[in-house]
Design an enzyme around this catalytic site. Structure first.
Site, short mmCIF file in Angstrom:
data_model
loop_
_atom_site.label_atom_id
_atom_site.label_comp_id
_atom_site.label_asym_id
_atom_site.label_seq_id
_atom_site.Cartn_x
_atom_site.Cartn_y
_atom_site.Cartn_z
N ARG A 85 0.84 -1.21 0.00
CA ARG A 85 0.00 0.00 0.00
C ARG A 85 0.87 1.26 0.00
O ARG A 85 0.56 2.24 -0.67
CB ARG A 85 -0.96 -0.03 1.19
CG ARG A 85 -2.03 1.04 1.10
CD ARG A 85 -3.14 0.83 2.10
NE ARG A 85 -2.66 0.92 3.47
CZ ARG A 85 -3.40 0.63 4.53
NH1 ARG A 85 -4.66 0.21 4.38
NH2 ARG A 85 -2.90 0.74 5.75
N LYS A 187 -2.70 6.36 1.23
CA LYS A 187 -2.60 6.84 2.61
C LYS A 187 -1.64 8.01 2.67
O LYS A 187 -0.47 7.86 3.02
CB LYS A 187 -2.14 5.67 3.51
CG LYS A 187 -2.48 5.85 4.97
CD LYS A 187 -2.40 4.53 5.70
CE LYS A 187 -2.45 4.67 7.20
NZ LYS A 187 -3.72 5.15 7.74
N GLU A 223 -16.67 5.93 3.80
CA GLU A 223 -15.80 5.45 4.88
C GLU A 223 -16.41 5.80 6.24
O GLU A 223 -17.28 6.67 6.35
CB GLU A 223 -14.42 6.13 4.83
CG GLU A 223 -13.64 5.80 3.61
CD GLU A 223 -12.19 5.42 3.91
OE1 GLU A 223 -11.30 6.13 3.43
OE2 GLU A 223 -11.94 4.43 4.61
#
Ligand code: PLP
Length: 349
Positions: A85, A187, A223
């Protein structure tokens, strides 16, 4: 013995704050390559005031945990997924990727060097690990940096639910944390800067956090704060939003596989419309911090929608939580490749 938890740290009452540990890792990318990196004691860094990470948000990070097993050894949960990620985040912000081996070695060396800060098994606390990458060096225009810093810091953090798993409530916000086709699926710091204000409003109003809706139509759940959303349908399926602006959670990936392989459930990515919540009998937020937070209710346009209960935890959510945390703490055998085992005899430094 340096591999045992430090006796005078109150592991049972730790929150999610920074308690200094002894060692952290730092590596620099310059002239097209990463250096070998070092373990160091100093937990501050000195960078140019014109660094791209400070002015243009050219930075990304990860979050994962090390768990103390009942036998005293330590486990990392799917750190290779965090490495992948971070690589996707680096790609999106034009930063050099941290190779998976380098990432894993840095994380493992920080955990081994700080073994005494890995909380005891009984405390249900853990060692939170924060890998990060920053664009550094002298710069002024909006362009990628010419030098980068990759670091790993860690800190012991408390059990999220100190007196047992309990439901929390969320409110829908009309603000967005990420733009359509923006950076919501990686992220990077900018997403979190944008989430501070809606989070504060939710906190002030007594909610755990806010539910973000899809940024294009504001009709579907995206989310649950800094966690992914999932729900259990009336026909027993686990569903989670089909969206390109949510962060692909490693916890979510794991509970979907647990639902299928351990509980024989069907799972799906699909639209979860905010005006059709009565289709779901349970709901939860999932992420590294809490593993799973059962969602008692969501406030939508001044009305409260209760899922399973405001006080009790739904049966599927409870099973998912027990299996996931059982795997993380080493009580349940993990699926192939999920757990990186650090023997307590392997002390470095
Ligand atoms: C925005 C956001 N969504 C979801 C998650 C959950 O992801 P993971 O399960 O990998 O911790 C996080 C935490 O990293 C997050 O910050």
């Amino acid at each position: 013995m340096a591999n045992e938890p430090i006796a005078n740290l109150d592991f049972k009452n730790l929150g999610f704050t920074y308690t200094k540990t002894k060692w952290n890792y730092l590596s620099i990318w310059k002239d097209g390559k990463w250096d070998d990196g070092v373990l160091r004691n100093e937990d501050t860094i000195t960078i140019s005031a014109t660094s791209t990470c400070l002015h243009y948000g050219q930075e990304a990070f990860e979050g994962l945990k090390a768990y103390r097993r009942a036998d005293g050894d330590i486990q990392l949960f799917r750190p290779d997924e965090n490495a992948k990620r971070l690589q996707r985040s680096c790609h999106r912000l034009l930063m050099p990727e941290v190779p998976t081996d380098k990432f894993l070695n840095a994380v493992k060396s920080v955990v081994k060097a700080n073994q005494e800060f890995v909380p005891p098994y009984e405390s249900r606390a853990s060692l939170y690990i924060r890998p990060y990458i920053l664009g550094i060096g002298d710069n002024m225009g909006v362009k990628p940096a010419t030098q980068y810093l990759f670091g790993v810091v860690c800190t012991p953090v408390g059990a999220y639910f100190k007196s047992g798993l309990a439901p929390v409530n969320f409110m829908v916000t009309d603000m967005d944390r990420a733009a359509p086709h923006g950076t919501g699926d990686v992220k990077v710091g900018g997403n979190y800067g944008a989430s501070l204000y809606p989070h504060e409003i939710a906190k002030e109003r007594g909610f755990a956090d806010c539910i973000y809706l899809d940024p294009t139509t504001h009709t579907k759940i995206d989310e649950a704060g800094a966690a992914n959303f999932f729900a259990i349908t009336r026909d027993g399926r686990l569903v989670t939003p089909k969206s390109s602006s949510v962060l692909p959670s490693i916890t979510r990936m794991s509970i979907m596989q647990i639902a299928e392989d351990y509980l024989g459930m069907k799972t799906a990515f699909e639209d979860i419309f905010i005006d059709r919540l009565d289709q779901y009998v349970e709901a939860g937020a999932c992420g590294t911090a809490a593993a799973i937070s059962p969602i008692g209710a969501i406030e939508v346009n001044g009305k409260t929608h209760v899922f399973h209960s405001l006080t009790g935890v739904g049966p599927v959510t409870k099973k998912l939580y027990d299996i996931l945390t059982g795997i993380q703490y080493g009580d349940i055998e993990a699926p192939e490749g999920w757990v990186y085992w650090i023997k307590k005899s392997e002390i470095i430094k």
